[in-house]
Design an enzyme around this catalytic site. Structure first.
Site, PDB file in Angstrom:
ATOM      1  N   ASP A 138       0.689  -1.113  -0.358  1.00 29.59           N
ATOM      2  CA  ASP A 138       0.153  -0.066  -0.317  1.00 29.59           C
ATOM      3  C   ASP A 138       0.596   1.741  -0.323  1.00 29.59           C
ATOM      4  O   ASP A 138       1.796   1.074   0.314  1.00 29.59           O
ATOM      5  CB  ASP A 138      -1.006   0.037   1.161  1.00 29.59           C
ATOM      6  CG  ASP A 138       0.238   0.173   2.815  1.00 29.59           C
ATOM      7  OD1 ASP A 138      -0.981   0.774   3.295  1.00 29.59           O
ATOM      8  OD2 ASP A 138       1.089  -0.399   2.712  1.00 29.59           O
TER       9      ASP A 138
ATOM     10  N   GLU B  60       0.463  -0.412   5.739  1.00 30.92           N
ATOM     11  CA  GLU B  60       1.090  -0.387   6.881  1.00 30.92           C
ATOM     12  C   GLU B  60       1.006   1.525   6.838  1.00 30.92           C
ATOM     13  O   GLU B  60       1.481   2.073   7.703  1.00 30.92           O
ATOM     14  CB  GLU B  60       3.033  -0.272   5.849  1.00 30.92           C
ATOM     15  CG  GLU B  60       3.824   0.259   6.869  1.00 30.92           C
ATOM     16  CD  GLU B  60       4.386   2.057   6.542  1.00 30.92           C
ATOM     17  OE1 GLU B  60       4.138   2.400   6.350  1.00 30.92           O
ATOM     18  OE2 GLU B  60       5.296   2.094   7.405  1.00 30.92           O
TER      19      GLU B  60
END
Lengths: 456, 456
Positions: free
Chosen positions: B88, B152
């Site tokens: 991500d 994250e």
């Protein structure tokens, strides 16, 4: 007055419907995407003036939005009342806080909810309808001229050009404006002063780009923190503004003026409850009315910088900005205060950042003398329609062009407004009470009557 | 190493093309509108792991975005390297500052420009390609396991649940992560510490609605001003944070550690010039590297309130808010600091306003011991591929899950990143140098080789 009340009663729905139609134009002058709507609103105003019986009606082109002019001259020997108003409105945002759409006027509990309901469409349109009323009943006691502009919310820059270029056309004996509020319908009041305005935008820049706050945090100044420190420094522990020279030209009220001002009804618990605050805040040594009417102030109108979207982003922002305005009182002047602020802001900026100051439109503070014919005419009109004398008040807001009218046309202004502090001007769910709307239409012809009488 | 270099040379275009394809997924975890893209990125990663030779590849469902798992077990007696990364990325805004679209990877001057180019797609994908390289040349020296998550940037909440529930599957001897930077390609370095993170959102509310700043200005506290004063109070004149107890658990570096840290090359003029600031700013008594690597900090990541659109609006805002984060160092802990901040913020709030504090995700600070087998293996790998010993550095950023791995899996982490400070993580025009990408693919197999050798 019976004739007046009867006319209003006979036409009450139409008087409302026409106002609603005016309110439906999203005439937001601050945002270019509404330009067609602003122009359409101007055309509507012109049409309504013509329908009411005005002559020489003209949608006067300017470098910006047009000024709608119209007049009815009965007799050159009669005094002339110049009515000012504005058909543009504040931006409606934040939209999500409106209970009904801002440009779809909705009635709840006897109040009209819409952007512009009070500021200024509901209020200036009372004059158009009062004019129609006089024309269709006993006739005009005074000559009347209308000057309704479309840029008040963005500084009226083109109005001053128009006024300077049309001094003959605008010749009159008094300016009449409804764009202020009364204490309440139980305690009618008349505005005797308005604060001035100085408005600036400031920008603080640190690094030349947004940074990762882990990689750089601790090594460079954060512009949001620096801006916060600069803003924090504007008020000392007594909530006095710390800009050097700021208070130099401020005229303190006399003891008598303070007594009169503070005699107006004030319920601190209700004031706090209405705003849902536990404690008020202001310059030490002054009452609430003194703070909002007779003392200069500094407000942060907007502040932004860095990541403000959903969730977390660990950025050390490149820039932080704020919109800051100051309300002024006599004899402060807007250019001088703007300059003092700018100089001070540049001066206190630390070497870690670069700062920029951009001035916006401003306006001078004004005081209207209570011993003038115009004020007395308004006083008598209100005493008759309300059944009690109006209380003289000092308004916190600014109508910058009032100083313009005095300087360029030599005219004093009577501020005879029928709004209420609860009208939520500039906020979501702005409203105007239907009672106040009709009351204004009832009172305005009385002003014309008494102004003519007292002028003989 | 010749075999390694040859393989990279033979496949150089494909190694880039596959990374570009990964970069094209706008896998922004912070914004729900990108959910399909995040999921598609996960599928792509799984496919690439399978193509490279991984087994038991699984897109593991979580309560949020999936975690991609894959492994290749050669021999149970060999050490196992657990590779962590995240697919991500940070939000791309402000979009208008990107020179080319953030999700259309573009090469300029040997750099790949795209959101996620460095953080973390370019970096973790080096491990996937290094794995493929080892599989197709001399084989794996160690077992390898991949754990590539998709949250994250929003706090890895579901990763900790996954780790706790998969301790058997994730059994390993070291965690290897590429998500940090080197001083430069001329001065390779190894991260020996990361700062922790505490992130909160604060909201200051004054009146219960936006007010007209003329009518109310001077009578009530302005939440933007109050927030500014509170933020201004966080740093004293020495730029030390004033939250009581904040520094209690901070471990000062020894004189030797400070000498080693400050031995890294540092050119203050270039540092300032790169950021275009006239003067740096930070905690008195500490150098730039100490400030960003070994000292705790507090940053305003975002601030907003009132009217921030085009033009002027004279509003006294109802609310003002800010996103604030603190970087922590050993032995501060994120929960304690979050609590200290919250307590302090509520404490210093004046009675004119109501305040709210909402904590976001955090992470503990970590230090990786330089006398471990894993660190030495990384040191040797870098010495061989760069031709010089890496300098030990302390990183300013946070990778919160490093503490998680130690607590739940009993594993130390080696932070062997190939990024550069100029990569503009979290900012517009993020990039990753192609040289660094290939260098990482070249170095990683050497880590595996030396980790196996030193583990015997």
């Amino acid at each position: 007055m019976q004739v007046i009340k009867q006319y209003i009663e006979n036409n009450k729905q139409r008087l409302l419907d026409e106002l609603f139609e005016l309110l439906r134009f999203p005439s937001v002058s601050a945002d270019p995407k509404y330009a067609p709507d602003v122009l359409n609103a101007a055309e509507y105003v012109a049409k309504k003036l013509t329908d009411a019986g005005a002559e020489n009606v003209e949608v006067c082109q300017t470098a910006g939005y047009p000024i709608v002019y119209g007049e009815k001259i009965i007799d050159a020997s009669l005094p002339t009342v110049l009515v000012y108003g504005h058909y543009d409105v504040q931006p409606p945002d934040p939209l999500e806080l409106w209970h009904t759409p801002p440009f779809e006027p909705t009635v709840r509990d006897g109040k009209i909810y819409a952007r512009g309901a009070c500021d200024d469409k509901g209020q200036f349109y009372m004059h158009v309808k009062a004019f129609e009323l006089m024309m269709r009943t006993d006739g005009l006691p005074c000559n009347i001229k209308f000057m309704i502009e479309g840029e008040e919310e963005v500084g009226s820059n083109n109005l001053s050009i128009f006024v300077k270029a049309n001094k003959e056309r605008l010749k009159a004996d008094v300016v009449l404006i409804s764009d202020t509020s009364m204490i309440s319908m139980e305690h009618p009041s008349l505005e005797t002063g308005l604060r001035g305005l100085s408005y600036l935008e400031v920008e603080v820049t640190g690094p030349n780009r947004d940074l990762h706050s882990g990689v750089y945090g601790g090594a460079v100044a954060n512009p949001a923190t620096i801006l916060a420190k600069m803003i924090a420094s504007f008020h000392d522990d007594n909530n006095r503004i710390t800009i050097p020279g700021f208070y130099d030209d401020v005229i303190e009220l006399t003891e008598q003026e303070r007594r009169e001002l503070n005699a107006a009804p004030y319920n601190e618990e209700e004031y706090k409850k209405d705003l849902d605050v536990n404690e008020l805040w202001g310059e030490k040594g002054y009452t609430t009315f003194e703070r909002t009417g007779t003392r200069p102030t500094l407000e942060v109108n907007g502040i932004w910088g860095g990541y403000t979207g959903e969730g977390a982003k660990t950025v050390l922002p490149s820039k932080a900005s704020a919109k800051i305005s100051m309300r002024l009182v006599p004899n402060q002047t807007t250019d001088k205060i703007t300059q003092l602020f700018t100089h001070h802001f540049l001066n206190i900026a630390p070497p870690y950042v670069k700062v920029k100051v951009t001035p916006h439109h401003g306006g001078e503070p004004v005081v209207t003398p209570t011993d003038s014919i115009a004020y007395k005419a308004a006083q008598k009109a209100i005493a008759e329609s309300f059944g009690k004398q109006p209380i003289p008040t000092r308004g916190g807001g600014s109508i910058p062009i009032v100083a313009l009218f005095e300087a360029e046309l030599g005219l004093k202004t009577v501020l005879m407004g029928f709004g209420l502090d609860s009208d939520a001007l500039h906020s979501p769910n702005e409203k105007y009470d239907i009672f106040n709307y009709y009351k204004g239409i009832e009172t305005i012809p009385l002003f014309h009557k008494y102004f003519a009488e007292l002028s003989k």
